[in-house]
Design an enzyme around this catalytic site. Structure first.
Site, PDB file in Angstrom:
ATOM      1  N   ASP A 237     -27.460   4.712  54.972  1.00  0.00           N
ATOM      2  CA  ASP A 237     -26.545   3.969  54.108  1.00  0.00           C
ATOM      3  C   ASP A 237     -26.913   2.490  54.169  1.00  0.00           C
ATOM      4  OD1 ASP A 237     -24.485   2.773  52.806  1.00  0.00           O
ATOM      5  OD2 ASP A 237     -22.910   3.909  53.803  1.00  0.00           O
TER       6      ASP A 237
ATOM      7  N   CYS B 253     -24.517   2.901  45.928  1.00  0.00           N
ATOM      8  CA  CYS B 253     -25.803   2.457  46.490  1.00  0.00           C
ATOM      9  C   CYS B 253     -26.900   3.508  46.369  1.00  0.00           C
ATOM     10  CB  CYS B 253     -25.641   2.069  47.968  1.00  0.00           C
ATOM     11  SG  CYS B 253     -24.532   0.682  48.231  1.00  0.00           S
ATOM     12  N   ARG B 254     -26.793   4.601  47.140  1.00  0.00           N
ATOM     13  CA  ARG B 254     -27.890   5.569  47.215  1.00  0.00           C
ATOM     14  C   ARG B 254     -27.969   6.520  46.031  1.00  0.00           C
ATOM     15  NH1 ARG B 254     -26.103   7.630  52.980  1.00  0.00           N
ATOM     16  NH2 ARG B 254     -24.131   7.034  51.979  1.00  0.00           N
ATOM     17  N   SER B 255     -26.869   7.210  45.710  1.00  0.00           N
ATOM     18  CA  SER B 255     -26.970   8.232  44.656  1.00  0.00           C
ATOM     19  C   SER B 255     -27.247   7.652  43.263  1.00  0.00           C
ATOM     20  CB  SER B 255     -25.756   9.178  44.652  1.00  0.00           C
ATOM     21  OG  SER B 255     -24.553   8.492  44.464  1.00  0.00           O
TER      22      SER B 255
ATOM     23  N   CYS C 294     -23.604  10.723  47.240  1.00  0.00           N
ATOM     24  CA  CYS C 294     -23.525   9.946  48.492  1.00  0.00           C
ATOM     25  C   CYS C 294     -22.054   9.675  48.773  1.00  0.00           C
ATOM     26  CB  CYS C 294     -24.358   8.659  48.403  1.00  0.00           C
ATOM     27  SG  CYS C 294     -23.849   7.479  47.146  1.00  0.00           S
TER      28      CYS C 294
ATOM     29  N   ASN D  76     -21.061   6.353  45.817  1.00  0.00           N
ATOM     30  CA  ASN D  76     -21.688   6.426  44.489  1.00  0.00           C
ATOM     31  C   ASN D  76     -21.968   5.045  43.901  1.00  0.00           C
ATOM     32  OD1 ASN D  76     -20.912   7.791  41.159  1.00  0.00           O
ATOM     33  ND2 ASN D  76     -22.858   7.738  42.229  1.00  0.00           N
TER      34      ASN D  76
HETATM   35  P1  4NP Z   1     -23.300   4.685  49.125  1.00  0.00           P
HETATM   36  O1  4NP Z   1     -22.979   3.418  50.035  1.00  0.00           O
HETATM   37  O2  4NP Z   1     -22.599   5.857  49.761  1.00  0.00           O
HETATM   38  O3  4NP Z   1     -24.787   4.803  49.239  1.00  0.00           O
HETATM   39  O4  4NP Z   1     -22.821   4.369  47.751  1.00  0.00           O
HETATM   40  C1  4NP Z   1     -21.676   2.994  50.322  1.00  0.00           C
HETATM   41  C2  4NP Z   1     -20.976   2.244  49.408  1.00  0.00           C
HETATM   42  C3  4NP Z   1     -19.698   1.804  49.726  1.00  0.00           C
HETATM   43  C4  4NP Z   1     -19.143   2.127  50.939  1.00  0.00           C
HETATM   44  C5  4NP Z   1     -19.844   2.881  51.843  1.00  0.00           C
HETATM   45  C6  4NP Z   1     -21.097   3.316  51.536  1.00  0.00           C
HETATM   46  N1  4NP Z   1     -17.850   1.649  51.277  1.00  0.00           N
HETATM   47  O5  4NP Z   1     -17.390   1.893  52.394  1.00  0.00           O
HETATM   48  O6  4NP Z   1     -17.208   1.015  50.425  1.00  0.00           O
END
Ligand code: 4NP
Length: 152
Positions: free
Chosen positions: A123, A14-16, A9, A12
């Site tokens: 997201d 939240c989703r992955s 994602c 790294n």
């Molecule tokens: P992820 O979510 O891609 O599912 O891990 C996010 C985590 C952090 C951020 C964006 C998306 N960020 O902008 O810090």
């Protein structure tokens, strides 16, 4: 030989990490390695987001041994399948692929559930806990299909 699967994602956190934990829980560690990474490196070294940890825990999946890392080109050699969460991750990873063989490894994870529809895992970072639960359910359904197909 073990089959190696990488979940990708943006951050790294939240989703992955959820996708990694869920798929791992459905496969034998003897035959499969599941890992995750982010296209970005801002959260490298961090634990998954508290909301991802709590959501996974509610479903009996422990993701607290995970630490965020950025995707690296060598992952194309290490992994057999690379599942991305949304079109932005998909395009970013595809643009790093050194050859056709590497490109073939990159997939959008929800296409396992809804073939060719290019549905994205939203997201959940800026939303509440509900968003994480929704993401968990989507990933759980996709990972059930992935696990079933891999163990055929
Ligand atoms: P992820 O979510 O891609 O599912 O891990 C996010 C985590 C952090 C951020 C964006 C998306 N960020 O902008 O810090």
């Amino acid at each position: 030989m073990q089959t190696k699967i990488l979940m990708v994602c943006l951050g790294n956190i939240c989703r992955s990490p959820l996708a990694e934990g869920i798929l791992q829980s459905k496969l034998s560690t003897q035959n499969f390695i599941v890992d995750s990474a982010g296209t970005g490196g801002w959260h490298a070294g961090e634990l998954p987001d508290k909301r991802s940890i709590a959501t996974a825990k509610n479903h009996g999946v422990d993701i607290t041994s995970q630490r965020a890392r950025q995707f690296r080109k060598g992952d194309f050699d290490t992994f057999d399948i690379i599942y991305t969460m949304d079109m932005s991750n998909y395009k970013d990873i595809l643009s790093l692929a050194p050859n056709e063989n590497a490109k073939q490894k990159v997939k959008l994870i929800l296409n396992e559930l809804f073939p060719d529809e290019n549905v994205e895992v939203p997201d959940p970072y800026y939303g509440g806990l509900n968003g994480f639960e929704e993401v968990y359910r989507m990933l759980d359904e996709a990972c059930s299909i992935i696990a079933k197909n891999l163990q055929k």
